[in-house]
Scaffold this active site. Sequence first.
Site, PDB file in Angstrom:
ATOM      1  N   SER A  60      37.284  41.615  29.726  1.00  0.00           N
ATOM      2  CA  SER A  60      37.052  42.039  31.108  1.00  0.00           C
ATOM      3  C   SER A  60      36.989  43.560  31.205  1.00  0.00           C
ATOM      4  O   SER A  60      37.854  44.262  30.673  1.00  0.00           O
ATOM      5  CB  SER A  60      38.171  41.552  32.018  1.00  0.00           C
ATOM      6  OG  SER A  60      38.037  42.155  33.293  1.00  0.00           O
ATOM      7  N   HIS A  68      37.726  45.126  33.675  1.00  0.00           N
ATOM      8  CA  HIS A  68      38.885  45.580  34.452  1.00  0.00           C
ATOM      9  C   HIS A  68      40.024  46.044  33.538  1.00  0.00           C
ATOM     10  O   HIS A  68      40.891  46.801  33.966  1.00  0.00           O
ATOM     11  CB  HIS A  68      39.363  44.472  35.388  1.00  0.00           C
ATOM     12  CG  HIS A  68      38.482  44.327  36.596  1.00  0.00           C
ATOM     13  ND1 HIS A  68      38.534  45.207  37.662  1.00  0.00           N
ATOM     14  CD2 HIS A  68      37.503  43.447  36.893  1.00  0.00           C
ATOM     15  CE1 HIS A  68      37.637  44.846  38.560  1.00  0.00           C
ATOM     16  NE2 HIS A  68      36.994  43.787  38.127  1.00  0.00           N
ATOM     17  N   GLU A 123      27.526  40.176  40.991  1.00  0.00           N
ATOM     18  CA  GLU A 123      28.752  40.625  41.663  1.00  0.00           C
ATOM     19  C   GLU A 123      28.453  41.886  42.465  1.00  0.00           C
ATOM     20  O   GLU A 123      28.604  42.998  41.944  1.00  0.00           O
ATOM     21  CB  GLU A 123      29.866  40.911  40.637  1.00  0.00           C
ATOM     22  CG  GLU A 123      30.382  39.671  39.937  1.00  0.00           C
ATOM     23  CD  GLU A 123      31.697  39.917  39.197  1.00  0.00           C
ATOM     24  OE1 GLU A 123      32.163  41.077  39.149  1.00  0.00           O
ATOM     25  OE2 GLU A 123      32.247  38.935  38.669  1.00  0.00           O
TER      26      GLU A 123
HETATM   27 ZN    ZN Z   1      35.285  43.193  39.115  1.00  0.00          ZN
END
Ligand code: ZN
Length: 270
Positions: A183, A185, A240
Amino acid sequence: MQRHPVETRRNRSLQRFAGIFLFTALVLLLAYALTGFPQEKNIWFVSETEQKTYSDPEIFRLDTNAAQHKTESASGKESAGSEAQWQLLLVNAQCPMPQDYEIALTELANGQAVDCRIESDLEAMLNACRAAGFSPLVCSSYRDEAYQRALYEKKVEEFAAKGLSAGEAETAAAQIVAYPGTSEHQTGLAVDIVDLNYQLLDEAQEDTPVQQWLLENSWRYGFILRYPDAHSGCTGITYEPWHYRYVGLDAAKLIYEQGLCLEEYLAQLP
Ligand SMILES: [Zn+2]
């Protein structure tokens, strides 16, 4: 010789006043010692939930004291005239997080956290968006691997509950929530930004005033929309319209102008 009663009362009052004064001074001194001295902030903050809802527009303002945490990370060296290595770090299903990756985080005012090196550009972008009359909200940012794993496993369970086999549920979940270690993130370089007035992470987020502004302007601050609709086959992640990734000013400008995704941009580098 006996003192005059009035004088005695006055002396007692004075003593009581002096006692209260000294006590108050001691309390104030103690309070200052406990709270007034500079303290090291806890920079390893992990967001609680992915879609936490906020209502106070002030709480997503960045911590202006965060600059003190700016340090050179072991992950990349600055190079004049081109994007530093850390800015172009690729993390996806094929390229997991480097094992020894170190991040110096800075905490945002709402408890979110990002790599401290992107804080000033992020702050400038959010301030410019607000100055244009909109209300951006950073709803998700840095995640450690354990938290990413919890998100992923929750999504697998959701698909399994719908009747998918274990393998199918894992594949479907990975399209929406990156497998732990893959990820963006976890890099501290990615932020999910929503409109304060529409905080759902779905495709309608694209139509909000905040997203319209960010889609048009985020590159000016070194951020790109990381998972565009037209490039989901390349990124491996569904559209997204809220996930922004810091890549530096030069790369963001090129990626925006040429309509690329990060994978494509990196592939064409010499
Ligand atoms: Zn995100």
